[in-house]
Design a protein around this motif. Sequence first.
Motif, mmCIF file in Angstrom:
data_model
loop_
_atom_site.group_PDB
_atom_site.id
_atom_site.type_symbol
_atom_site.label_atom_id
_atom_site.label_comp_id
_atom_site.label_asym_id
_atom_site.label_seq_id
_atom_site.Cartn_x
_atom_site.Cartn_y
_atom_site.Cartn_z
ATOM 1 N N LEU A 57 0.806 -1.220 0.000
ATOM 2 C CA LEU A 57 0.000 0.000 0.000
ATOM 3 C C LEU A 57 0.838 1.268 0.000
ATOM 4 C CD1 LEU A 57 -2.583 -1.117 2.702
ATOM 5 C CD2 LEU A 57 -2.889 -1.134 0.230
ATOM 6 N N ASP A 58 2.146 1.126 0.160
ATOM 7 C CA ASP A 58 3.052 2.277 0.297
ATOM 8 C C ASP A 58 2.594 3.190 1.430
ATOM 9 O OD1 ASP A 58 4.746 1.456 -1.761
ATOM 10 O OD2 ASP A 58 3.534 2.450 -3.283
ATOM 11 N N GLU A 59 2.303 2.577 2.565
ATOM 12 C CA GLU A 59 1.872 3.314 3.747
ATOM 13 C C GLU A 59 2.644 2.838 4.963
ATOM 14 O OE1 GLU A 59 -2.781 4.124 2.518
ATOM 15 O OE2 GLU A 59 -2.342 2.796 4.182
ATOM 16 N N ALA A 60 2.758 3.712 5.935
ATOM 17 C CA ALA A 60 3.410 3.363 7.195
ATOM 18 C C ALA A 60 2.675 4.061 8.330
ATOM 19 C CB ALA A 60 4.873 3.777 7.182
ATOM 20 N N ARG A 61 2.713 3.419 9.477
ATOM 21 C CA ARG A 61 2.113 3.984 10.682
ATOM 22 C C ARG A 61 3.245 4.102 11.697
ATOM 23 N NH1 ARG A 61 -3.108 0.901 12.201
ATOM 24 N NH2 ARG A 61 -1.804 -0.572 11.133
ATOM 25 N N PHE A 62 3.481 5.302 12.192
ATOM 26 C CA PHE A 62 4.521 5.559 13.178
ATOM 27 C C PHE A 62 3.847 5.717 14.538
ATOM 28 C CE2 PHE A 62 6.575 6.380 9.278
ATOM 29 C CZ PHE A 62 7.941 6.323 9.479
ATOM 30 N N VAL A 63 4.175 4.822 15.460
ATOM 31 C CA VAL A 63 3.544 4.812 16.782
ATOM 32 C C VAL A 63 4.609 5.166 17.815
ATOM 33 C CG1 VAL A 63 2.242 3.450 18.436
ATOM 34 C CG2 VAL A 63 1.964 3.018 15.990
ATOM 35 N N TYR A 64 4.419 6.303 18.476
ATOM 36 C CA TYR A 64 5.349 6.846 19.468
ATOM 37 C C TYR A 64 4.736 6.630 20.847
ATOM 38 C CZ TYR A 64 8.010 10.595 21.828
ATOM 39 O OH TYR A 64 8.813 11.332 22.676
ATOM 40 N N ARG A 65 5.477 5.963 21.738
ATOM 41 C CA ARG A 65 4.979 5.701 23.099
ATOM 42 C C ARG A 65 5.938 6.313 24.107
ATOM 43 N NH1 ARG A 65 4.086 1.008 20.263
ATOM 44 N NH2 ARG A 65 1.943 0.256 20.272
ATOM 45 N N LYS A 66 5.339 6.969 25.112
ATOM 46 C CA LYS A 66 6.160 7.605 26.143
ATOM 47 C C LYS A 66 5.353 7.719 27.429
ATOM 48 C CE LYS A 66 9.460 11.325 26.692
ATOM 49 N NZ LYS A 66 10.106 12.454 26.069
ATOM 50 N N ASN A 67 6.054 7.814 28.535
ATOM 51 C CA ASN A 67 5.433 8.006 29.839
ATOM 52 C C ASN A 67 4.571 9.272 29.797
ATOM 53 O OD1 ASN A 67 5.083 8.938 32.588
ATOM 54 N ND2 ASN A 67 6.518 7.308 33.149
ATOM 55 N N ALA A 68 3.382 9.195 30.350
ATOM 56 C CA ALA A 68 2.424 10.305 30.267
ATOM 57 C C ALA A 68 2.944 11.576 30.922
ATOM 58 C CB ALA A 68 1.094 9.903 30.892
ATOM 59 N N HIS A 69 3.716 11.463 31.996
ATOM 60 C CA HIS A 69 4.219 12.654 32.696
ATOM 61 C C HIS A 69 5.318 13.366 31.905
ATOM 62 C CE1 HIS A 69 1.727 11.126 35.701
ATOM 63 N NE2 HIS A 69 2.586 10.747 36.621
ATOM 64 N N LEU A 70 5.977 12.632 30.991
ATOM 65 C CA LEU A 70 7.072 13.203 30.215
ATOM 66 C C LEU A 70 6.682 13.541 28.781
ATOM 67 C CD1 LEU A 70 9.859 10.723 31.373
ATOM 68 C CD2 LEU A 70 9.400 13.007 32.277
ATOM 69 N N PHE A 71 5.457 13.250 28.406
ATOM 70 C CA PHE A 71 5.025 13.410 27.015
ATOM 71 C C PHE A 71 4.937 14.874 26.609
ATOM 72 C CE2 PHE A 71 1.608 13.900 23.838
ATOM 73 C CZ PHE A 71 2.182 13.171 22.809
ATOM 74 N N ASP A 72 5.504 15.169 25.441
ATOM 75 C CA ASP A 72 5.420 16.489 24.814
ATOM 76 C C ASP A 72 5.084 16.246 23.342
ATOM 77 O OD1 ASP A 72 5.646 19.162 24.071
ATOM 78 O OD2 ASP A 72 7.824 19.038 23.860
ATOM 79 N N GLN A 73 3.950 16.739 22.889
ATOM 80 C CA GLN A 73 3.504 16.467 21.520
ATOM 81 C C GLN A 73 4.476 17.031 20.484
ATOM 82 O OE1 GLN A 73 -0.572 17.364 20.742
ATOM 83 N NE2 GLN A 73 -0.389 16.945 18.565
ATOM 84 N N GLY A 74 5.050 18.176 20.737
ATOM 85 C CA GLY A 74 6.015 18.751 19.803
ATOM 86 C C GLY A 74 7.227 17.858 19.628
ATOM 87 N N VAL A 115 0.185 7.192 23.759
ATOM 88 C CA VAL A 115 0.471 6.604 22.453
ATOM 89 C C VAL A 115 0.081 7.635 21.400
ATOM 90 C CG1 VAL A 115 -0.001 4.703 20.882
ATOM 91 C CG2 VAL A 115 0.007 4.303 23.353
ATOM 92 N N TYR A 116 1.082 8.099 20.637
ATOM 93 C CA TYR A 116 0.879 9.112 19.600
ATOM 94 C C TYR A 116 1.143 8.440 18.255
ATOM 95 C CZ TYR A 116 1.396 13.552 17.115
ATOM 96 O OH TYR A 116 1.241 14.593 16.243
ATOM 97 N N THR A 117 0.166 8.463 17.342
ATOM 98 C CA THR A 117 0.271 7.738 16.080
ATOM 99 C C THR A 117 0.144 8.691 14.894
ATOM 100 O OG1 THR A 117 -0.776 5.846 17.156
ATOM 101 C CG2 THR A 117 -0.654 5.798 14.763
ATOM 102 N N SER A 118 1.076 8.551 13.929
ATOM 103 C CA SER A 118 1.027 9.293 12.666
ATOM 104 C C SER A 118 0.836 8.306 11.527
ATOM 105 C CB SER A 118 2.326 10.066 12.433
ATOM 106 O OG SER A 118 2.408 11.157 13.296
ATOM 107 N N PHE A 119 -0.020 8.669 10.576
ATOM 108 C CA PHE A 119 -0.315 7.828 9.424
ATOM 109 C C PHE A 119 0.305 8.485 8.197
ATOM 110 C CE2 PHE A 119 -3.568 7.504 12.608
ATOM 111 C CZ PHE A 119 -3.706 6.120 12.775
#
Length: 124
Positions: free
Chosen positions: A58-75, A115-119
Motif C-alpha cells: 500500500l506504500d503506507e506506514a504507521r509511526f507509533v510513538y509511546r512515552k510516559n504520560a508525565h514526560l510526554f510532549d507532543q512537539g 500513544v501518539y500515532t502518525s499515518f
Amino acid sequence: MTGFKKLFFVLICVFLCFSLYAQTVEDALREEPNYQKTEIIEEKGKLYTLTIEYFPALDEARFVYRKNAHLFDQGEAMTVIRERAAKFVAERSYYSYSYSRRDVTKYDNDNDLVVYTSFITLKK
C-alpha cells in the motif's frame, strides 16, 4: 495477389501484437500484491519507543510513538516522527511522504502511557 499477401501479413502482425499485449496484461493481473504483509520495526530511544508498521503493498506506514504520560510532549513526538520518517523514506527509496490523516493521541491511564500515532503515505 500481392494485395492479399500484404493484408494477410498485416492481419498476422495485428494478431501477434494483441496476443503479446494480452499476455502481459494477464501476467500483471496474476501478480497480485500481498496486502496483508506488514513489516514492523521497533526502535527504543532514551525515554520513548517508536514502532513503524510498514505496509509495502500500500506504500503506507504507521509511526507509533509511546512515552510516559508525565514526560510526554507532543512537539517532541512530532519532531521524532518527522525525522524518522525522512530517514525511512531515504532507506526505502521513496521520493517523499505525506500525512494521510490527522495524528491520533491516546492516553492509557492504567499504564501511565501516551500513544501518539502518525499515518504516512509514501510516494515513489
